[in-house]
Scaffold this active site. Structure first.
Site, PDB file in Angstrom:
ATOM      1  N   ASP A 142       0.521  -1.230  -0.043  1.00 21.67           N
ATOM      2  CA  ASP A 142       0.169   0.190  -0.213  1.00 21.67           C
ATOM      3  C   ASP A 142       1.221   0.941   0.177  1.00 21.67           C
ATOM      4  O   ASP A 142       1.208   0.712   0.204  1.00 21.67           O
ATOM      5  CB  ASP A 142      -1.028   0.257   0.818  1.00 21.67           C
ATOM      6  N   ASP A 178      -8.151  -6.990   1.468  1.00 17.15           N
ATOM      7  CA  ASP A 178      -6.408  -7.637   2.738  1.00 17.15           C
ATOM      8  C   ASP A 178      -7.227  -6.782   4.258  1.00 17.15           C
ATOM      9  O   ASP A 178      -8.731  -6.059   3.706  1.00 17.15           O
ATOM     10  CB  ASP A 178      -5.221  -6.965   2.318  1.00 17.15           C
ATOM     11  N   CYS A 194     -12.927 -27.999  10.335  1.00 17.66           N
ATOM     12  CA  CYS A 194     -11.950 -27.608   9.743  1.00 17.66           C
ATOM     13  C   CYS A 194     -10.217 -28.403   9.269  1.00 17.66           C
ATOM     14  O   CYS A 194     -10.491 -28.932  10.425  1.00 17.66           O
ATOM     15  CB  CYS A 194     -11.371 -26.706  10.145  1.00 17.66           C
ATOM     16  N   CYS A 240      -7.544 -27.292   9.031  1.00 18.24           N
ATOM     17  CA  CYS A 240      -5.706 -27.161   9.419  1.00 18.24           C
ATOM     18  C   CYS A 240      -4.939 -28.280  10.371  1.00 18.24           C
ATOM     19  O   CYS A 240      -5.782 -28.763  11.657  1.00 18.24           O
ATOM     20  CB  CYS A 240      -6.075 -25.559  10.307  1.00 18.24           C
ATOM     21  N   CYS A 271      -6.326 -27.011  14.108  1.00 21.23           N
ATOM     22  CA  CYS A 271      -7.875 -28.184  14.859  1.00 21.23           C
ATOM     23  C   CYS A 271      -7.587 -29.099  14.720  1.00 21.23           C
ATOM     24  O   CYS A 271      -8.390 -30.227  15.163  1.00 21.23           O
ATOM     25  CB  CYS A 271      -8.649 -27.685  13.421  1.00 21.23           C
ATOM     26  N   HIS A 325      -4.426 -20.522  12.165  1.00 26.95           N
ATOM     27  CA  HIS A 325      -5.799 -20.748  12.083  1.00 26.95           C
ATOM     28  C   HIS A 325      -7.228 -20.203  11.189  1.00 26.95           C
ATOM     29  O   HIS A 325      -7.434 -20.535  10.033  1.00 26.95           O
ATOM     30  CB  HIS A 325      -6.518 -21.598  13.342  1.00 26.95           C
TER      31      HIS A 325
END
Length: 383
Positions: free
Chosen positions: A95, A274, A312, A314, A317, A343
Site C-alpha cells: 500500500d 486484505d 476445519c 488445518c 484443529c 488457524h
C-alpha cells in the site's frame, strides 16, 4: 474468457456478479478472488513464510510507510528488494502508506505537493509525494503498488471529502507519470493500481471512478470503505462503486477481513481484499469457526477438549483442543499467537477457495447463504 493485460476472467457466476480469474504478476499467477494477509513490517505476525506457503497464499501485503521508516529503503535496496529481504518468492502488494500517515503520524500536513508528517517512531519529519511513493515501492520491488491517496473517514463533511478527492486525483496523475517513467528506465515490472475515493457521497464516488477509469491503470482499488460506516452503507457504496468500474480489470477493496464483508465483496465482483483483522484478533483471543467466531479466553473452554473447529482441516484443529489453546492464551505463550494466527488465516483462505469453487459451479449465492446461516446463527457466541 475476457482478458486485460494482467487479468483474465475465468468464470462468472450466473446468479451474481461474482467471478473467478487469473491475475498475472511478476512473481506468478494469483487465483482470484483472493484474500491477502497483511505483513506490515515485511512479516505476517507470528507466521513464517513456510506457514504462508503451506496455507496456500499466492500474494501477501506489506506496508510502504513502515518499511520506509524501518529499516529504510536503502537497506532493502541493498538486500536486493523486499522479496529477497524477507525471502518470499511469491507476489507482494504494497500500500502507499497514506492510510498510516493519516492514522499513525502525530503531525501531518496535506497539500497538493504531498503529505508532510512526523514519524510515530522517533518524531522525525518526512515528506511523501506521489512520485516518491512510486519510487519507494519500485525499490521494494512491489508486484502491485498503490497510488498515494488522501483517506477520509465515515462522517467526513462534503467539503472536506471533495478537497481530499481533488488532491487524490492530482496525485494519481503524477503517480501514473512516475510509474511509467520508472518502468521505461529500469527493469521494474510491478503494476500500479489507482484508488477510487469520494467518501460516502455518490456524486464524488462517480467523479472519482470516472477519473480512475480514464487513467487506465492495470487495476483499480476501491478505497474509503469499512472505515466505521454501518454495514448497509458499506453494501450500498460498494455495489454502486463496483458498478462503475470496467469489467475486464481486477478490483480490490482495501481493509476487509471478516467472512460477511468478504462474501459481500465477492458477490459484487471484487477480486482482491486484505485486512489485519484475522491475525490481530487471533492474537487477542478471537478465533474463527464454521459455527461462528469464539473468544477462546472464556472460562467455558477451560475443560473443553474438543477441536477448535471440528469442520476445519488445518493442522491446529487436527492437533489441539480448545482447552489447550485457552491455556496458551492465558499464560501468554508465544505458541498461542502462532497457532491462532495460522488457524484464522487458514479459515479465510479455505472460505475464499470454497467461494471460488461455488462461483465456478454457478451456486455462489446459495453458498453464501448457507455459510452465513451457520456462521451467524442466532445462538452463535458474541465475543
Amino acid at each position: 474468457m475476457q482478458t486485460s493485460s494482467v487479468y483474465t476472467i475465468v468464470h462468472e457466476d450466473s446468479s451474481s456478479k461474482a467471478r473467478t480469474g487469473l491475475l498475472t504478476l511478476p512473481h506468478g499467477i494469483v487465483h482470484t478472488p483472493v484474500f491477502m494477509p497483511v505483513g506490515t513490517n515485511g512479516t505476517v505476525k507470528a507466521l513464517t513464510k513456510e506457514d504462508l506457503t503451506e496455507i496456500g497464499f499466492e500474494i501477501i501485503l506489506s506496508n510502504t510507510y513502515h518499511l520506509y521508516l524501518r529499516p529504510g529503503p536503502e537497506v532493502i535496496e541493498q538486500a536486493g528488494g523486499l522479496h529477497q529481504f524477507i525471502q518470499w518468492e511469491r507476489n507482494i502488494l504494497t500500500d502507499s502508506g497514506g492510510y498510516q500517515v493519516f492514522s499513525l503520524a502525530p503531525f501531518r500536513k496535506i497539500s497538493e505537493l504531498g503529505v508532510k508528517f512526523r514519524s510515530h517512531i522517533d518524531g522525525s519529519y518526512h515528506l511523501l509525494t506521489p512520485e516518491r511513493v512510486v519510487e519507494l515501492q519500485a525499490i521494494l520491488g512491489s508486484d502491485i503498488q498503490m497510488q498515494l491517496d488522501v483517506c477520509t473517514s465515515w462522517g467526513t463533511e462534503y467539503t472536506e471529502a471533495r478537497r481530499a478527492l481533488h488532491i487524490t486525483d492530482l496525485w494519481l496523475q503524477r503517480a501514473l507519470k512516475a510509474w511509467k517513467e520508472i518502468r521505461e528506465k529500469t527493469s521494474y515490472e510491478g503494476i500500479l493500481f489507482a484508488i477510487v475515493q469520494g467518501n460516502f457521497y455518490h456524486d464524488l464516488r462517480k467523479l472519482s471512478a470516472e477519473k480512475v477509469v480514464a487513467s487506465d491503470t492495470p487495476g483499480i482499488a476501491i478505497g474509503g470503505l469499512s472505515v466505521g460506516e454501518p454495514f448497509p452503507v458499506f453494501q450500498e457504496f460498494l455495489a454502486a462503486t463496483a458498478e462503475m468500474l470496467p469489467r475486464e480489470k481486477p478490483r480490490y477493496v482495501m481493509g476487509i477481513g471478516t467472512p460477511r464483508y468478504i462474501l459481500e465483496a465477492i458477490e459484487q465482483g471484487i477480486d482482491m481484499f486484505d485486512c489485519v483483522f484475522p491475525t490481530r484478533t487471533a492474537r487477542n483471543g478471537l478465533l474463527f469457526t464454521a459455527s461462528g467466531p469464539i473468544s477462546i479466553k472464556r472460562e467455558q473452554y477451560e475443560r473443553d477438549f474438543s477441536p477448535l473447529d471440528p469442520q476445519c482441516t488445518c493442522k491446529v484443529c487436527r492437533a489441539y483442543s480448545r482447552s489447550y489453546l485457552r491455556h496458551l492464551y492465558k499464560t501468554k505463550e508465544i505458541l498461542y499467537a502462532m497457532l491462532a494466527s495460522y488457524h484464522n488465516l487458514f479459515f479465510l483462505q479455505n472460505l475464499v477457495g470454497e467461494a471460488r469453487k461455488a462461483i465456478e459451479e454457478d451456486r455462489f449465492i446459495l453458498f453464501k447463504k448457507e455459510f452465513l446461516s451457520q456462521y451467524e446463527r442466532a445462538d452463535a457466541e458474541t465475543p
